[in-house]
Design an enzyme around this catalytic site. Structure first.
Site, short mmCIF file in Angstrom:
data_model
loop_
_atom_site.label_atom_id
_atom_site.label_comp_id
_atom_site.label_asym_id
_atom_site.label_seq_id
_atom_site.Cartn_x
_atom_site.Cartn_y
_atom_site.Cartn_z
N GLY B 89 0.71 -0.98 -0.02
CA GLY B 89 0.03 0.02 -0.05
C GLY B 89 1.02 1.08 -0.07
O GLY B 89 1.95 1.28 -0.63
N SER B 121 6.11 -5.48 -1.02
CA SER B 121 6.03 -4.00 -1.28
C SER B 121 6.35 -3.06 0.09
O SER B 121 7.49 -3.32 0.54
CB SER B 121 4.80 -3.70 -2.13
N ALA B 122 5.44 -2.19 0.63
CA ALA B 122 5.55 -1.59 1.47
C ALA B 122 5.96 -2.43 2.88
O ALA B 122 6.83 -2.01 3.60
CB ALA B 122 4.37 -0.68 1.97
N HIS B 158 9.47 -3.25 -6.32
CA HIS B 158 9.17 -2.84 -7.74
C HIS B 158 10.13 -2.20 -8.59
O HIS B 158 9.77 -1.11 -9.34
CB HIS B 158 7.73 -1.88 -7.79
N GLU B 193 10.17 -7.15 -9.85
CA GLU B 193 8.91 -7.82 -9.59
C GLU B 193 9.26 -9.30 -9.69
O GLU B 193 9.80 -9.70 -10.92
CB GLU B 193 7.76 -7.24 -10.35
#
Lengths: 230, 230
Positions: B89, B121-122, B158, B193
């Site tokens: 997020g 990710s986050a 990413h 990714e």
């Protein structure tokens, strides 16, 4: 006020500030020296070299430039200046430096008195309410995200439309700005390269070749034409 | 330690966490319930809906999930948990929430004791030293950029190679990370990714289909192969 906030300094294939030469001449009409604020530049070139780059452009329109980093008393330098130009780079570094030197509020006061202000990219971000819609990487931790608020909204410079061909899971620019609006109730101007915001007195317009995308809380994003008042 | 930090939750065209199912089974081996941390999600879906999305995946591998937002005493919930998963997020929102609730240090302590941790990710960013190499927009101002430091470097999730066709003046990802290195002396792992970082005990490796790009201060960036120790 007399303010010009540009999305970018340089169009693809163009020269530094070239596409906006006429508007810069009009902004600084009657002024022969300005102070350049190079603090956004995190490396690659020094503050001296960055100032020299700006100087090369401004010499052609007969305006002298001095880098703010050259002054011993930078607050006095801002108070004595006839006008300002803040170049791009990293917005976090720019804002951290301005806050730590006590320059953000002094610069704001001077611009609000009517001294001309030109910003490009990070230099435009600081004309908005805060840096919460910058595209930059947060390479340093500033004591605050608050900016000068010369305009009653935030700017997203280098605004980029989604690329439908990208096979990548990172957020689009539009998604990022929508996420900002879940946490904040501040209008965001998605300023495509080649566009700029102009404030003369209390009148604010968006200018340039392309349409501009506007984001507001609980509204669908919409496009406005060049010349529209904000 | 027993840690898995993935670049993304979902590969293009794939299903949520699907590409990394075997590694997740191995990470949580012997565990039948974990706590999901949904705080990165700024909108679009609620914490409940986000937790339900994770639940749908973990049901298939016989692991129960509870959202951390469901607990009255969230510090106690972290201390009582068998393992953790932090979804993606907005990194600024995640870090602000964890610091303000006093959860960042508690989570770190629990993971350092050996409880399995999965981040995407986050959720992977917070396994690094700080969030200064996130790609996210700074939509909120966290009280600190510091993270858990489960690994002795920063992650750029990413990670995206420069697109030579783009006629746009925004910085490339590589330029942004190089700017970080002008201000910080912390190694950065450009995690494409499909790749992830795995820590078992004190051994840290990079895994996945693709090579991984490494950035260090005063060095040319370089690529390492899957399986390389970090």
């Amino acid at each position: 006020m007399n303010v010009l906030l540009a999305s970018t300094s340089t169009l693809f294939g163009g020269k530094y500030l070239e596409y906006i030469t006429d508007e810069i001449k009009e902004l600084y009409n009657g002024i022969n020296e300005i102070v350049f604020i190079p603090f956004a530049r995190p490396g690659g070139i020094s503050h001296d070299d960055y100032t020299a780059k700006a100087k090369a452009f401004f010499e052609e329109i007969n305006i002298r430039i001095k880098g703010l980093h050259e002054f011993d008393d930078q607050i006095e330098a801002v108070n004595n200046a006839q006008g300002f130009f803040t170049g791009g780079g990293n917005t976090f570094l720019l804002v951290k430096t301005l806050h730590e030197k006590g320059l953000m509020s002094v610069l704001k006061e001077n611009v609000e008195k009517g001294k001309p202000y030109l910003g490009t990219s990070a230099g435009s971000n600081i004309g908005g309410q805060n840096i919460k819609t910058t595209n930059d990487m947060p390479i340093v931790y500033p004591p605050s995200f608050e900016c000068m608020g010369l305009v009653p909204f935030n700017i997203n410079p280098h605004y980029l439309d989604p690329n439908p061909d990208l096979k990548h899971n990172g957020e689009t620019r539009e998604t990022r700005i929508q996420e900002f609006l879940t946490q904040n109730d501040t209008k965001v101007i998605g300023l495509r390269e080649g566009n700029w915001i102009r404030k003369i007195g209390n009148r604010i317009t968006v200018e340039g070749d392309q349409e501009t995308r506007i984001f507001e809380k609980d509204k669908e994003p919409y496009e406005i034409k060049s010349g529209t008042e904000l």
